[in-house]
Design a protein around this motif. Structure first.
Motif, PDB file in Angstrom:
ATOM      1  N   GLU A 188       0.843  -1.192   0.000  1.00 47.78           N
ATOM      2  CA  GLU A 188       0.000   0.000   0.000  1.00 47.78           C
ATOM      3  C   GLU A 188       0.881   1.247   0.000  1.00 47.78           C
ATOM      4  N   LEU A 189       0.470   2.226  -0.794  1.00 45.76           N
ATOM      5  CA  LEU A 189       1.229   3.469  -0.944  1.00 45.76           C
ATOM      6  C   LEU A 189       0.596   4.572  -0.109  1.00 45.76           C
ATOM      7  N   LEU A 190       1.411   5.227   0.706  1.00 44.65           N
ATOM      8  CA  LEU A 190       0.977   6.385   1.485  1.00 44.65           C
ATOM      9  C   LEU A 190       1.620   7.619   0.861  1.00 44.65           C
ATOM     10  N   VAL A 191       0.800   8.538   0.343  1.00 40.96           N
ATOM     11  CA  VAL A 191       1.306   9.702  -0.379  1.00 40.96           C
ATOM     12  C   VAL A 191       1.216  10.937   0.521  1.00 40.96           C
ATOM     13  N   TYR A 192       2.313  11.676   0.592  1.00 47.44           N
ATOM     14  CA  TYR A 192       2.377  12.892   1.393  1.00 47.44           C
ATOM     15  C   TYR A 192       2.805  14.060   0.498  1.00 47.44           C
ATOM     16  N   ASP A 193       2.214  15.210   0.708  1.00 49.16           N
ATOM     17  CA  ASP A 193       2.535  16.425  -0.036  1.00 49.16           C
ATOM     18  C   ASP A 193       3.339  17.366   0.847  1.00 49.16           C
ATOM     19  N   ASP A 194       4.646  17.498   0.558  1.00 50.13           N
ATOM     20  CA  ASP A 194       5.468  18.424   1.350  1.00 50.13           C
ATOM     21  C   ASP A 194       5.515  19.819   0.731  1.00 50.13           C
ATOM     22  N   GLU A 195       4.777  20.022  -0.378  1.00 43.27           N
ATOM     23  CA  GLU A 195       4.663  21.328  -1.041  1.00 43.27           C
ATOM     24  C   GLU A 195       6.018  21.897  -1.439  1.00 43.27           C
ATOM     25  N   SER A 196       7.042  21.026  -1.504  1.00 46.08           N
ATOM     26  CA  SER A 196       8.432  21.445  -1.807  1.00 46.08           C
ATOM     27  C   SER A 196       8.933  22.467  -0.793  1.00 46.08           C
ATOM     28  N   ARG A 197       8.457  22.360   0.438  1.00 48.06           N
ATOM     29  CA  ARG A 197       8.866  23.259   1.529  1.00 48.06           C
ATOM     30  C   ARG A 197       9.590  22.458   2.589  1.00 48.06           C
ATOM     31  N   ALA A 198      10.726  22.988   3.054  1.00 49.16           N
ATOM     32  CA  ALA A 198      11.539  22.270   4.031  1.00 49.16           C
ATOM     33  C   ALA A 198      10.804  22.066   5.348  1.00 49.16           C
ATOM     34  N   ASP A 224      16.274  20.592  -1.033  1.00 52.56           N
ATOM     35  CA  ASP A 224      15.980  21.287   0.226  1.00 52.56           C
ATOM     36  C   ASP A 224      15.119  20.429   1.138  1.00 52.56           C
ATOM     37  N   THR A 225      14.063  19.818   0.569  1.00 54.88           N
ATOM     38  CA  THR A 225      13.161  19.018   1.404  1.00 54.88           C
ATOM     39  C   THR A 225      13.825  17.719   1.843  1.00 54.88           C
ATOM     40  N   ALA A 226      14.574  17.090   0.943  1.00 53.09           N
ATOM     41  CA  ALA A 226      15.250  15.847   1.302  1.00 53.09           C
ATOM     42  C   ALA A 226      16.305  16.085   2.369  1.00 53.09           C
ATOM     43  N   LEU A 227      17.045  17.182   2.231  1.00 53.02           N
ATOM     44  CA  LEU A 227      18.088  17.493   3.210  1.00 53.02           C
ATOM     45  C   LEU A 227      17.487  17.793   4.575  1.00 53.02           C
ATOM     46  N   ALA A 228      16.307  18.429   4.596  1.00 53.27           N
ATOM     47  CA  ALA A 228      15.654  18.731   5.872  1.00 53.27           C
ATOM     48  C   ALA A 228      15.149  17.468   6.560  1.00 53.27           C
ATOM     49  N   ALA A 229      14.662  16.503   5.774  1.00 49.81           N
ATOM     50  CA  ALA A 229      14.083  15.292   6.357  1.00 49.81           C
ATOM     51  C   ALA A 229      15.121  14.223   6.664  1.00 49.81           C
ATOM     52  N   ALA A 230      16.285  14.284   6.018  1.00 56.82           N
ATOM     53  CA  ALA A 230      17.280  13.220   6.132  1.00 56.82           C
ATOM     54  C   ALA A 230      17.684  12.892   7.566  1.00 56.82           C
ATOM     55  N   SER A 244      14.811  12.287  -7.341  1.00 63.76           N
ATOM     56  CA  SER A 244      15.082  13.499  -8.121  1.00 63.76           C
ATOM     57  C   SER A 244      15.914  14.548  -7.405  1.00 63.76           C
ATOM     58  N   ALA A 245      16.157  14.429  -6.115  1.00 62.11           N
ATOM     59  CA  ALA A 245      16.965  15.413  -5.393  1.00 62.11           C
ATOM     60  C   ALA A 245      18.439  15.106  -5.624  1.00 62.11           C
ATOM     61  N   SER A 246      19.209  16.078  -6.128  1.00 62.81           N
ATOM     62  CA  SER A 246      20.548  15.785  -6.639  1.00 62.81           C
ATOM     63  C   SER A 246      21.693  16.259  -5.756  1.00 62.81           C
ATOM     64  N   SER A 247      21.432  16.967  -4.673  1.00 61.02           N
ATOM     65  CA  SER A 247      22.518  17.477  -3.838  1.00 61.02           C
ATOM     66  C   SER A 247      23.300  16.335  -3.202  1.00 61.02           C
ATOM     67  N   ALA A 248      24.623  16.444  -3.240  1.00 63.83           N
ATOM     68  CA  ALA A 248      25.470  15.412  -2.658  1.00 63.83           C
ATOM     69  C   ALA A 248      25.315  15.340  -1.147  1.00 63.83           C
ATOM     70  N   GLU A 292      19.183  24.625  -2.423  1.00 65.23           N
ATOM     71  CA  GLU A 292      20.158  23.553  -2.276  1.00 65.23           C
ATOM     72  C   GLU A 292      20.518  22.912  -3.607  1.00 65.23           C
ATOM     73  N   ASP A 293      19.530  22.674  -4.464  1.00 66.16           N
ATOM     74  CA  ASP A 293      19.819  22.082  -5.780  1.00 66.16           C
ATOM     75  C   ASP A 293      20.765  22.976  -6.574  1.00 66.16           C
ATOM     76  N   GLY A 294      20.450  24.274  -6.646  1.00 59.87           N
ATOM     77  CA  GLY A 294      21.250  25.186  -7.442  1.00 59.87           C
ATOM     78  C   GLY A 294      22.643  25.388  -6.880  1.00 59.87           C
ATOM     79  N   ARG A 295      22.734  25.596  -5.568  1.00 65.88           N
ATOM     80  CA  ARG A 295      24.057  25.823  -4.965  1.00 65.88           C
ATOM     81  C   ARG A 295      24.940  24.587  -5.115  1.00 65.88           C
ATOM     82  N   SER A 296      24.369  23.417  -4.892  1.00 66.67           N
ATOM     83  CA  SER A 296      25.154  22.187  -5.011  1.00 66.67           C
ATOM     84  C   SER A 296      25.648  21.993  -6.434  1.00 66.67           C
TER      85      SER A 296
END
Length: 856
Positions: A188-198, A224-230, A244-248, A292-296
């Motif tokens: 089962e898939l649980l979908v969450y909308d983070d609105e691309s906000r950290a 930005d969102t992935a780095l905040a949740a990591a 799709s989040a590319s920052s190292a 974060e994407d652009g700076r990285s």
């Protein structure tokens, strides 16, 4: 020096050392090795080599193949043919013993029970049917589901890409659940909308931890969102895979965060080499988002490009809506006098990227533009075309663009092409690359769950997550890679997928593969690396090695297919094929790997044109080809007739065949029209219908060392790029059924008549039933005589077997009716007769319904 303990590896090495002098002792050592580690695949393979019995050999090969599906093991299994596997004595203790037989309870009550055998048997059949229905209808509700989370910006600037991610994930989970789920558990898939906000991403990550349901997370969508949740996922020990989040910085040092596409380090290496070696520039400017994407991307490009030149301008675009337009104008103004040959690198989101490109071209800046993956989607190219149409400046924005992407639409492999077509059929549009990487993310996670030995319940949730994470981390090189949609998927030490960056450029209609590509070079030896660097075919950048790959635009125009021989799997194909490429003519040195003639080549070209370094060659080929036909659904089967083109000498790292834009511009229905006669179709096979044609590239090869004793590391083996034209045909079923099933229908009617004889006249019904069984066997042999020798039961055979069973039941009913009549049990005889007359057509209808549902 302390004595080393015996391990499976050590014992296997000892066995190999004495296999020639003392094979019996070698087998014993391998048996001990497998007792220590039953999952050690090399021990099974060597035991298969040393045993004398074919059945024991097949048993060992089956175990080895279940652990690691190597092509060589598969070939060895097939070579043994129809052998019954049996465990060799050395590993007999590893096989579960048979369970004791239940006590039959023989005694005085047997005679009494005998009279109840038929009512009990009937009740058992009814109970079994009810049980099967209950399992089919309600069994899934009794199994605890497996939960997977998808977190992305379902609303906001990234809503379109996020919707494609969700579609691709749901599409895959639908097929997984239809096939029985993961180890019997629905997903089962649980979908969450983070609105691309950290801040929203942090809140959702905490919710996921608190709910304690999911085994892993697919997401987040931006750096930005992935780095905040990591940190939250890492502390809770929940594995996550971003598509799709590319920052190292997301995956570096995490151990719990993975990426199903390349990261910014890899992307920057490819963009730097392209700017330097293809565009020939030693300077570049960078325009990047202040997120974060652009700076990285900016930081990693400066680092990579430093090996070839220098960045002359660093131009940030403000993230605040009130300042974005001003900073775009400032960047355009700063680049107004930029060199027309020096590339401008854009690390921007789609909306900002469109504004910058429009501003640059409006200001007369014609310099080549290199873009990161965020600007490589179909949606972004469509926005460029709309802007050109609005300004009535066709070609002004799409010219001289070069974008890095994980998925070039014109170079999809066979499975990727089929998936993209299925996605388009289901959702009405082509998938964005984010859909493909999201599918890779969910699929590799499910693979980790399948092989991890999970408990799949709340009590083992922490251990299950650890096993998923460990299984993902084990995909560490090409030999251990997972066969994903965009190629072998494996992760580097920091959890980012090791995959090449495809460069696409616009042809005015869509993004297509650029004529020159690069791929990650994994040297088979130190000498090969030195030689490649000296020749310039290998390029060193930021601790990575890349090699140049020639891209060949390939097109096939079919004229006709005919003379299909199903017993040999051969067919005749007449077609035009053309090649478009830049550079060396070795790209045209191809062969057809599935031709009946092993030396079939292209021959002399009908046209051969070279202008400005670009070559076009046209050929005509007409010959017999062979393929592997599948008859499980006979006569409802669909066959795929392929033509496979491959370079004779160049590997996939050196040349790649992709679909030419002329093919992409055509409606797929036009593929069915003859290239030699526009008024005719390609099909010349009687009683078959050509339903579709597909063109795609694929990579074939082996990861084995292939006898190279100097091969080291993970880069052993050899791979080739192939280009395939695949014609799907299906039988014209109705004429086939009328011709071949009419005698069977007559036998069905005759068998039914046996149920209307008097009970005392059992001789005639029994004789008719036996005759029907024998006649059906003859008919079946005649119908299947056109098939090759196959080891499986085809669909039509199931229908014949069903009638043979029905005829046998008619014989049994006739005998029972006579028995009941002779013993004066008239009521039982009438009940049996009535039940048989009703059950016969009901059984027939059930069989027909099954075939209609399966093949209708």
């Amino acid at each position: 020096m302390p004595e080393k303990p015996d391990t499976a590896v050590a014992l296997t090495h000892r066995a190999l050392g004495i296999r020639e002098s003392d094979p019996e002792r070698a087998r014993e050592l391998l048996g001990v090795a497998l007792a220590l580690d039953e999952e050690y695949e090399p021990a099974w393979r060597w035991l298969a080599e040393l045993v004398d019995d074919a059945g024991a050999r097949l048993f060992c090969l089956d175990r080895a193949y279940a652990i690691k599906a190597e092509p060589a093991t598969a070939r060895a299994r097939r070579a043994l043919g129809r052998v019954t596997p049996r465990p060799p004595a050395e590993v007999a203790d590893l096989i579960e013993p048979e369970r004791p037989a239940a006590d039959s309870g023989a005694g005085a009550g047997r005679t009494t029970r005998r009279r109840w055998i038929w009512p009990v048997a009937g009740a058992a059949v009814v109970a079994m049917c009810v049980l099967l229905g209950a399992v089919a209808g309600f069994g899934s509700t009794r199994v605890e589901p497996v939960y997977v989370a998808l977190v992305a910006g379902m609303s906001g600037d990234n809503a379109l890409a996020s919707s494609h991610m969700e579609r691709a994930v749901r599409m895959h989970l639908d097929s997984v659940n239809a096939a029985g789920g993961i180890v019997g558990h629905p997903v089962e898939l649980l979908v969450y909308d983070d609105e691309s906000r950290a801040d929203k991403a942090v809140a959702i990550a905490k919710d996921i931890v608190r709910d304690n349901k999911v085994l892993y997370v697919v997401g987040h969508g931006t750096s930005d969102t992935a780095l905040a949740a990591a940190p939250i996922y890492q502390q809770a020990k929940i594995p996550a895979i971003t598509p799709s989040a590319s920052s190292a910085r997301i995956t570096d040092g995490s151990g719990w965060y993975f990426r199903s596409m390349f990261g910014n380090r890899t992307q920057s290496d490819f963009l730097s080499v392209y700017a330097s070696r293809v565009l020939g520039s030693t300077t570049a400017a960078v325009v990047y988002d202040e997120d974060e994407d652009g700076r990285s991307a900016h930081e990693t490009f400066r680092e990579s490009f430093g090996a070839f030149g220098r960045v002359t301008a660093d131009l940030p675009i403000a993230a605040e809506p009130g300042r974005t337009a001003a900073s775009v104008d400032a960047a355009v103004e700063a680049l107004r006098t930029h060199s027309p040959t020096a590339p401008i690198v854009l690390a921007l989101k789609e909306k900002t990227g469109l504004a910058v490109i429009d501003g640059l071209r409006s200001a007369g800046v014609t310099a080549p533009v290199l873009g990161t993956s965020a600007l490589s989607s179909i949606a972004f190219h469509d926005s460029l075309l709309r802007a050109e149409a609005d300004r009535k400046r066709p070609g002004s924005l799409t010219a001289n663009l070069f974008m890095g992407t994980p998925m070039a639409q014109d170079s999809l492999s066979g499975p990727a092409q089929i998936w993209a077509d299925a996605y388009e059929h289901r959702y009405g549009e082509r998938p964005l690359w984010q859909a493909a990487t999201a599918r890779q993310a969910v699929k590799v996670g499910l693979h980790a769950m399948e092989i991890g030995g999970l408990g799949f319940d709340g009590l083992h949730r922490a251990e299950d997550r650890q096993r998923v994470r460990d299984a993902l981390a084990s995909l560490k090189d090409r030999k251990n890679a997972f066969p994903a949609l965009l190629g072998p998927l494996y992760f580097n030490a920091n959890g980012s997928a090791q995959m090449a960056v495809s460069m696409v450029t616009s042809d005015g209609v869509r993004f297509v593969s650029a004529p020159v590509q690069f791929t990650i070079y994994e040297p088979p030896s130190g000498d090969a690396l030195k030689d490649g660097l000296a020749k310039g075919s290998v390029i060193a950048v930021a601790g990575r090695y890349l090699s140049r790959r020639q891209v060949v635009g390939t097109g096939i125009n079919l004229n006709e297919i005919r003379d299909l021989d199903t017993t040999t799997g051969t067919y005749f194909v007449d077609f035009f094929v053309w090649l478009k490429y830049s550079g060396d003519d070795v790209a045209a040195d191809v062969q057809f790997v599935n031709a009946v003639k092993p030396d079939l080549k292209l021959g002399e070209p009908l046209r051969n044109v070279t202008e400005n370094g670009h070559t076009y060659r046209l050929y005509r080929v007409a010959d017999r080809f062979k393929g592997s036909l599948e008859f499980r659904d006979f006569p409802f089967d669909r066959q795929r007739l392929t033509v496979l083109l491959q370079n004779r000498t160049q590997t996939a790292d050196q040349v790649s065949y992709v679909t030419d834009k002329e093919i992409l511009d055509q409606d797929p229905s036009e593929y069915l029209r003859s290239g030699a006669d526009a008024d005719a179709d390609i099909n010349r096979i009687p009683n078959w219908i050509a339903s579709s044609v597909h063109f795609f590239r694929q990579t074939v090869g082996s990861s084995d060392a292939l006898g190279d004793g100097k091969a080291t590391g993970t880069a052993t083996g050899i791979y080739y790029s192939q280009y395939a034209g695949e014609i799907e045909i299906q039988r014209d079923v109705l004429p086939f059924l009328i011709k071949n099933l009419l005698p069977l229908v007559l036998l069905v009617c005759v068998a039914y008549l046996t149920l209307f004889f008097r009970a005392s006249d059992s001789g005639a019904p029994v004789s008719m039933g036996v005759t029907a069984i024998l006649s059906t066997a003859v008919l079946l042999n005649n119908v299947t005589s056109q098939l090759p020798s196959v080891s499986y039961i085809v669909a039509l055979e199931w229908g014949y077997y069903a009638f043979i069973l029905l005829a046998a039941m008619c014989v049994l009913v006739a005998m029972l009716r006579k028995r009941f009549a002779s013993t004066k049990r008239d009521a039982a005889e009438r009940a049996l007769s009535r039940a048989a007359r009703i059950g016969y057509p009901a059984f027939l209808l059930a069989v027909v319904a099954v075939f209609v549902v399966a093949y209708g």
